[in-house]
Motif scaffolding. Structure first.
Motif, PDB file in Angstrom:
ATOM      1  N   ASN A  86       0.835  -1.235  -0.004  1.00 30.70           N
ATOM      2  CA  ASN A  86      -0.075  -0.102   0.014  1.00 30.70           C
ATOM      3  C   ASN A  86       0.729   1.306   0.011  1.00 30.70           C
ATOM      4  O   ASN A  86       0.274   2.382   0.194  1.00 30.70           O
ATOM      5  N   GLY A  87       2.205   0.963  -0.155  1.00 30.88           N
ATOM      6  CA  GLY A  87       2.964   2.278  -0.342  1.00 30.88           C
ATOM      7  C   GLY A  87       3.615   2.787   1.198  1.00 30.88           C
ATOM      8  O   GLY A  87       4.074   3.891   1.171  1.00 30.88           O
ATOM      9  N   LEU A  88       3.197   1.880   2.296  1.00 30.05           N
ATOM     10  CA  LEU A  88       3.645   2.294   3.580  1.00 30.05           C
ATOM     11  C   LEU A  88       4.963   1.447   4.108  1.00 30.05           C
ATOM     12  O   LEU A  88       4.750   0.191   3.768  1.00 30.05           O
ATOM     13  N   PHE A  89       5.858   2.219   4.863  1.00 30.40           N
ATOM     14  CA  PHE A  89       6.928   1.370   5.248  1.00 30.40           C
ATOM     15  C   PHE A  89       6.739   1.205   6.877  1.00 30.40           C
ATOM     16  O   PHE A  89       6.848   2.171   7.649  1.00 30.40           O
ATOM     17  N   ASP A  90       5.851   0.292   7.268  1.00 28.85           N
ATOM     18  CA  ASP A  90       5.505  -0.107   8.792  1.00 28.85           C
ATOM     19  C   ASP A  90       6.577  -0.598   9.652  1.00 28.85           C
ATOM     20  O   ASP A  90       6.841  -2.058   9.535  1.00 28.85           O
ATOM     21  N   VAL A  91       7.352   0.079  10.151  1.00 29.65           N
ATOM     22  CA  VAL A  91       8.401  -0.345  10.827  1.00 29.65           C
ATOM     23  C   VAL A  91       7.942  -1.193  11.943  1.00 29.65           C
ATOM     24  O   VAL A  91       8.642  -2.064  12.258  1.00 29.65           O
ATOM     25  N   SER A  92       6.609  -0.588  12.736  1.00 26.95           N
ATOM     26  CA  SER A  92       6.616  -1.776  13.771  1.00 26.95           C
ATOM     27  C   SER A  92       6.148  -3.097  13.438  1.00 26.95           C
ATOM     28  O   SER A  92       6.558  -3.881  14.263  1.00 26.95           O
ATOM     29  N   SER A  93       5.769  -3.359  12.343  1.00 25.51           N
ATOM     30  CA  SER A  93       5.571  -4.881  12.005  1.00 25.51           C
ATOM     31  C   SER A  93       6.982  -5.612  11.593  1.00 25.51           C
ATOM     32  O   SER A  93       7.028  -6.658  12.104  1.00 25.51           O
ATOM     33  N   LEU A  94       7.573  -4.737  11.045  1.00 28.67           N
ATOM     34  CA  LEU A  94       9.192  -5.373  10.785  1.00 28.67           C
ATOM     35  C   LEU A  94       9.692  -5.438  12.358  1.00 28.67           C
ATOM     36  O   LEU A  94      10.425  -6.668  12.294  1.00 28.67           O
ATOM     37  N   VAL A  95       9.511  -4.825  13.153  1.00 28.04           N
ATOM     38  CA  VAL A  95      10.363  -4.903  14.209  1.00 28.04           C
ATOM     39  C   VAL A  95       9.758  -6.126  15.027  1.00 28.04           C
ATOM     40  O   VAL A  95      10.215  -6.711  15.743  1.00 28.04           O
ATOM     41  N   GLN A  96       8.371  -6.286  15.045  1.00 26.05           N
ATOM     42  CA  GLN A  96       7.852  -7.292  15.634  1.00 26.05           C
ATOM     43  C   GLN A  96       8.177  -8.785  15.260  1.00 26.05           C
ATOM     44  O   GLN A  96       8.337  -9.739  15.900  1.00 26.05           O
ATOM     45  N   ALA A  97       8.271  -8.533  13.808  1.00 21.84           N
ATOM     46  CA  ALA A  97       8.893 -10.088  13.193  1.00 21.84           C
ATOM     47  C   ALA A  97      10.070 -10.426  13.532  1.00 21.84           C
ATOM     48  O   ALA A  97      10.555 -11.524  13.927  1.00 21.84           O
ATOM     49  N   LEU A  98      10.960  -9.260  13.556  1.00 24.84           N
ATOM     50  CA  LEU A  98      12.534  -9.662  14.127  1.00 24.84           C
ATOM     51  C   LEU A  98      12.687  -9.884  15.599  1.00 24.84           C
ATOM     52  O   LEU A  98      13.386 -10.844  15.879  1.00 24.84           O
ATOM     53  N   LEU A  99      11.668  -9.221  16.293  1.00 29.55           N
ATOM     54  CA  LEU A  99      11.669  -9.736  17.881  1.00 29.55           C
ATOM     55  C   LEU A  99      11.278 -11.139  18.000  1.00 29.55           C
ATOM     56  O   LEU A  99      11.776 -11.751  18.703  1.00 29.55           O
ATOM     57  N   ALA A 100       9.951 -11.427  17.221  1.00 28.30           N
ATOM     58  CA  ALA A 100       9.588 -13.057  17.153  1.00 28.30           C
ATOM     59  C   ALA A 100      10.711 -13.971  16.967  1.00 28.30           C
ATOM     60  O   ALA A 100      10.907 -14.987  17.332  1.00 28.30           O
ATOM     61  N   TRP A 101      11.408 -13.513  15.793  1.00 24.14           N
ATOM     62  CA  TRP A 101      12.504 -14.449  15.284  1.00 24.14           C
ATOM     63  C   TRP A 101      13.638 -14.459  16.515  1.00 24.14           C
ATOM     64  O   TRP A 101      13.964 -15.549  16.859  1.00 24.14           O
TER      65      TRP A 101
END
Length: 107
Positions: A86-101
Motif C-alpha cells: 500500500n506504499g507504507l513502510f510499517d516499521v512496527s511490523s518489521l520490528v515485531q517480526a524480528l523480535l519474534a525471530w
C-alpha cells in the motif's frame, strides 16, 4: 553465561510482547466492527503476542512459545508486506517480526 543472557532476552521480549499485545486487544473490537482485514489481522497478532508473552514470562510452555514465535514472525511479516504493497513502510511490523525471530531463537 550464555544461558543467563538467553533468559534475560526471553523475559524482556515477553514483556514487550505483553505490552504490545495489550494495546492490540483494546483495538480488536473496533476492527471487528469495521470489518477491516488488516485491523483484524493486527488484532489477532496482538492477542497472540500477549499470550506468547505470558507463556514466555512464566516459562510454562516452551514448545508452544517457539511455535507461537514462528506464527508471530510470519503474521508480522505479512502485515509488513501488506503495508508495503500500500506504499507504507510499517516499521512496527518489521520490528515485531524480528523480535519474534529472536524470541524463537532464545527459547
Amino acid at each position: 553465561m550464555a544461558a543467563g543472557r538467553s533468559n534475560v532476552t526471553r523475559i524482556l521480549i515477553s514483556i514487550i510482547f505483553i505490552v504490545l499485545g495489550v494495546n492490540s486487544v483494546f483495538d480488536a473490537f473496533e476492527a471487528l466492527l469495521e470489518l477491516d482485514l488488516a485491523g483484524i489481522l493486527g488484532s489477532a497478532l496482538g492477542v497472540l503476542m500477549f499470550v506468547t508473552g505470558l507463556f514466555g514470562l512464566f516459562r510454562t510452555k516452551v514448545k508452544v512459545c517457539r511455535v507461537l514465535g514462528i506464527f508471530i514472525c510470519v503474521l508480522s511479516a505479512l502485515n509488513f508486506a501488506m503495508a508495503l504493497s500500500n506504499g507504507l513502510f510499517d516499521v512496527s511490523s518489521l520490528v515485531q517480526a524480528l523480535l519474534a525471530w529472536i524470541y524463537y531463537d532464545c527459547t
